[in-house]
Design a protein around this motif. Structure first.
Motif, PDB file in Angstrom:
ATOM      1  N   ASN A  47       0.978  -1.143   0.029  1.00  0.00           N
ATOM      2  CA  ASN A  47      -0.203  -0.004   0.019  1.00  0.00           C
ATOM      3  C   ASN A  47       1.049   1.520  -0.033  1.00  0.00           C
ATOM      4  OD1 ASN A  47      -2.473  -1.325  -0.019  1.00  0.00           O
ATOM      5  ND2 ASN A  47      -2.474  -1.680   2.377  1.00  0.00           N
ATOM      6  N   SER A  48       2.125   1.245   0.614  1.00  0.00           N
ATOM      7  CA  SER A  48       2.786   2.534   0.761  1.00  0.00           C
ATOM      8  C   SER A  48       3.357   2.694  -0.640  1.00  0.00           C
ATOM      9  CB  SER A  48       3.986   2.105   1.658  1.00  0.00           C
ATOM     10  OG  SER A  48       3.615   1.959   2.889  1.00  0.00           O
ATOM     11  N   ALA A  49       3.698   1.478  -1.499  1.00  0.00           N
ATOM     12  CA  ALA A  49       4.142   1.784  -2.812  1.00  0.00           C
ATOM     13  C   ALA A  49       3.175   2.346  -3.703  1.00  0.00           C
ATOM     14  CB  ALA A  49       4.901   0.460  -3.080  1.00  0.00           C
ATOM     15  N   LEU A  50       1.930   2.011  -3.586  1.00  0.00           N
ATOM     16  CA  LEU A  50       0.987   2.256  -4.413  1.00  0.00           C
ATOM     17  C   LEU A  50       0.837   3.906  -4.758  1.00  0.00           C
ATOM     18  CD1 LEU A  50      -2.258   0.341  -3.897  1.00  0.00           C
ATOM     19  CD2 LEU A  50      -0.726   0.289  -5.875  1.00  0.00           C
ATOM     20  N   LEU A  96       9.881  -7.787  -0.661  1.00  0.00           N
ATOM     21  CA  LEU A  96      10.527  -6.826  -1.679  1.00  0.00           C
ATOM     22  C   LEU A  96       9.621  -7.111  -2.890  1.00  0.00           C
ATOM     23  CD1 LEU A  96      14.289  -7.317  -1.130  1.00  0.00           C
ATOM     24  CD2 LEU A  96      12.933  -5.241  -0.578  1.00  0.00           C
ATOM     25  N   ALA A  97       9.242  -8.322  -3.292  1.00  0.00           N
ATOM     26  CA  ALA A  97       8.524  -8.398  -4.451  1.00  0.00           C
ATOM     27  C   ALA A  97       7.046  -7.902  -4.416  1.00  0.00           C
ATOM     28  CB  ALA A  97       8.490 -10.079  -4.787  1.00  0.00           C
ATOM     29  N   TYR A  98       6.609  -7.822  -3.161  1.00  0.00           N
ATOM     30  CA  TYR A  98       5.295  -7.340  -3.022  1.00  0.00           C
ATOM     31  C   TYR A  98       5.356  -5.914  -3.018  1.00  0.00           C
ATOM     32  CZ  TYR A  98       0.211  -7.716  -1.838  1.00  0.00           C
ATOM     33  OH  TYR A  98      -1.137  -7.378  -2.121  1.00  0.00           O
ATOM     34  N   ALA A  99       6.336  -5.368  -2.701  1.00  0.00           N
ATOM     35  CA  ALA A  99       6.415  -3.921  -2.714  1.00  0.00           C
ATOM     36  C   ALA A  99       6.722  -3.454  -4.441  1.00  0.00           C
ATOM     37  CB  ALA A  99       7.706  -3.383  -1.906  1.00  0.00           C
ATOM     38  N   ILE A 209      -6.727   1.512  -6.826  1.00  0.00           N
ATOM     39  CA  ILE A 209      -5.471   2.243  -6.861  1.00  0.00           C
ATOM     40  C   ILE A 209      -5.721   3.716  -6.945  1.00  0.00           C
ATOM     41  CG2 ILE A 209      -3.667   2.320  -8.602  1.00  0.00           C
ATOM     42  CD1 ILE A 209      -4.033  -0.450  -9.499  1.00  0.00           C
ATOM     43  N   PRO A 210      -4.983   4.280  -6.168  1.00  0.00           N
ATOM     44  CA  PRO A 210      -4.942   5.772  -6.218  1.00  0.00           C
ATOM     45  C   PRO A 210      -5.263   6.466  -7.422  1.00  0.00           C
ATOM     46  CG  PRO A 210      -3.699   5.031  -4.485  1.00  0.00           C
ATOM     47  CD  PRO A 210      -4.033   3.919  -5.243  1.00  0.00           C
ATOM     48  N   PHE A 211      -6.003   7.335  -7.519  1.00  0.00           N
ATOM     49  CA  PHE A 211      -6.087   8.052  -9.066  1.00  0.00           C
ATOM     50  C   PHE A 211      -5.908   9.800  -8.742  1.00  0.00           C
ATOM     51  CE2 PHE A 211      -9.457   9.867 -12.030  1.00  0.00           C
ATOM     52  CZ  PHE A 211      -8.512   9.884 -12.988  1.00  0.00           C
ATOM     53  N   PHE A 212      -4.746  10.109  -9.237  1.00  0.00           N
ATOM     54  CA  PHE A 212      -4.421  11.586  -9.296  1.00  0.00           C
ATOM     55  C   PHE A 212      -4.569  12.081 -10.749  1.00  0.00           C
ATOM     56  CE2 PHE A 212      -2.085   9.375  -6.115  1.00  0.00           C
ATOM     57  CZ  PHE A 212      -2.291  10.079  -4.966  1.00  0.00           C
ATOM     58  N   ALA A 382      -5.109   2.868   3.725  1.00  0.00           N
ATOM     59  CA  ALA A 382      -4.625   1.948   3.341  1.00  0.00           C
ATOM     60  C   ALA A 382      -3.287   1.470   4.109  1.00  0.00           C
ATOM     61  CB  ALA A 382      -4.581   1.587   2.008  1.00  0.00           C
ATOM     62  N   VAL A 383      -2.419   2.417   4.430  1.00  0.00           N
ATOM     63  CA  VAL A 383      -1.302   2.154   4.894  1.00  0.00           C
ATOM     64  C   VAL A 383      -1.628   2.076   6.658  1.00  0.00           C
ATOM     65  CG1 VAL A 383       0.932   3.326   5.801  1.00  0.00           C
ATOM     66  CG2 VAL A 383       0.080   3.003   3.320  1.00  0.00           C
TER      67      VAL A 383
END
Length: 440
Positions: A47-50, A96-99, A209-212, A382-383
């Motif tokens: 979630n932090s990477a998203l 690491l892979a999930y990030a 997924i966040p939308f900007f 999420a985080v």
């Protein structure tokens, strides 16, 4: 009926991500013999990477005007993650892979949405987005079925990583489909176009997924804070708070739910089955969610769906309090099949209703800034939710986590009601006419 054959290329990838989403906590719990803290850590890293990834890929999508290449990159990136985990599974590698999965996940979110806007004429877009959403949800069900079949045929925990080769094949199948059948149209739009079409916006927000829609201009946060103070009694800040609480509660609950299922003795096959009930309910409810929102613009639907989610959390929390002798074997599976299925139906209705309410409120506001702020809050929820879930569960137990999720979710219900009253106060007449535009 599928709006266009090329939309089918999204189905295998949807199946792959759905199967992987269920398999990931099972790999941590059953294969690597870790616990809820590790599941929460993996989810928090993802979630932090998203959040930064969604912003960066959105800029790339607009500046380079790429569509199909970004979708292809998305599927190839997923394939690499699946291959790495299948070959070298360990907890550090998985984290690491999930990030990395979170970094690549948003690469196709805006691109796939814009492909539909650009390749379909206005009169066909509603059907196209409906097909896209239905194919995605059906792909998700197919992925759960594939995972369920795999663990039934290979029940030993050491065989679970083999499922990753199937998700790898599915992702590569979608990648090949993109190469063969999906091409960028000559006319390109920006992400701002998504804001002008309710079907497009609902489809985009459904991805979680966040939308900007655009880059924050200098001084964005100061202006946002001033705007919130000015609008504090109006419906938009209330909607933002309600959505934030909903997302926080959902992440609190979902992060610990699979570890809880393992703790009460459910096998990996049973856990896949419970997730299948959730996805199947979404498939059944989603086609009716639009009509359910038409009478009052989704106001009652969003309150009802939020209330149902709160009741589901309450039921799970009460079951977690019961002695395991009362909740074992088939009783545990049956109870969770029903509860998680109901929660799936509620999220399908909530997703449509809340997205359309946002669309309605954006009619007289700066839509891009509003959605960007909403996405930032969603990422924060999420985080915070996933991180807090692991901490609370390990120190106080699953029952406390689920009841805490209930409390947070329940608080959002009166806020949705207040938002509804605020809207009606500001728009006593003709409020619904702005909700559904006459044409896309």
């Amino acid at each position: 009926m599928v709006a266009a054959p090329w939309l089918l290329v999204f189905v295998p990838a949807s199946a792959a991500t759905s199967a992987f989403g269920v398999a990931l906590p099972l790999l941590i719990l059953f294969t690597l013999h870790s616990g809820v803290v590790e599941v929460a850590l993996a989810t928090t890293l993802y979630n932090s990477a998203l959040i930064p990834a969604a912003f960066l890929w959105g800029v790339v999508c607009d500046r380079l005007q790429l569509r199909a290449p970004l979708v292809l990159l998305n599927y190839l990136g997923f394939s690499m993650v699946f291959l790495v985990l299948a070959l070298t599974l360990s907890l550090p590698t998985l984290l690491l892979a999930y990030a990395a999965y979170g970094l690549v996940a948003p690469s196709s979110a805006a691109a796939s949405n814009l492909l539909i806007l650009e390749r379909f004429p206005p009169e066909h877009r509603p059907m196209a987005f409906s097909s896209f959403q239905e194919l995605s949800t059906l792909g998700g069900v197919a992925g759960i079925l594939i995972g369920f079949t795999w663990v039934i045929l290979h029940p030993e925990p050491s065989a679970l990583p083999g499922l990753l080769y199937l998700t790898l094949g599915l992702a590569l199948a979608s990648a090949l489909g993109v190469v063969l059948f999906v091409h960028d149209p000559p006319r390109r739009l920006t992400r701002q176009a998504i804001l002008r079409h309710p079907e497009s916006l609902v489809s985009r927000l459904f991805t979680s997924i966040p939308f900007f829609p655009h880059r924050p201009a200098p001084g964005f946060w100061a202006r946002a804070s001033r705007w919130l103070r000015q609008e504090a009694t109006h419906e938009i800040p209330l909607i933002l708070v309600a959505v934030f609480l909903f997302n926080t509660a959902s992440n609190l609950f979902n992060t610990s739910y699979v570890p809880y299922l393992q703790a009460i003795g459910l096998t990996s096959a049973a856990i896949f089955l419970v997730n299948l009930s959730n996805n199947s309910a979404q498939v059944m409810v989603y086609p009716f969610s639009g009509p359910a929102c038409q009478r009052d613009g989704g106001e009652r639907a969003v309150v009802g769906a939020t209330g149902v989610r709160a009741i589901g959390y309450a039921a799970t929390g009460l079951l977690a309090i019961l002695p395991l002798v009362w909740l074992s074997g088939g009783a545990a599976l049956g109870a969770n099949l029903v509860i998680f299925g109901v929660l799936g139906g509620a999220i399908a209705l909530y997703g449509t209703a809340s997205s359309l309410l946002l669309f309605r409120s954006m009619q007289r506001q700066r839509a891009g800034g509003l959605l960007g702020f909403n996405s930032a809050l969603g990422g924060l929820a999420a985080v915070l939710g996933s991180a807090a879930s692991g901490v609370v569960s390990v120190h106080f137990g699953f029952a406390v986590t689920f009841l805490l999720s209930l409390g947070v979710m329940a608080v959002s219900v009166p806020i949705w009601v207040a938002a509804r009253k605020a809207w009606k106060t500001r728009h006593p007449k003709g409020a619904q006419e702005t909700f559904y535009p006459s044409g896309p």
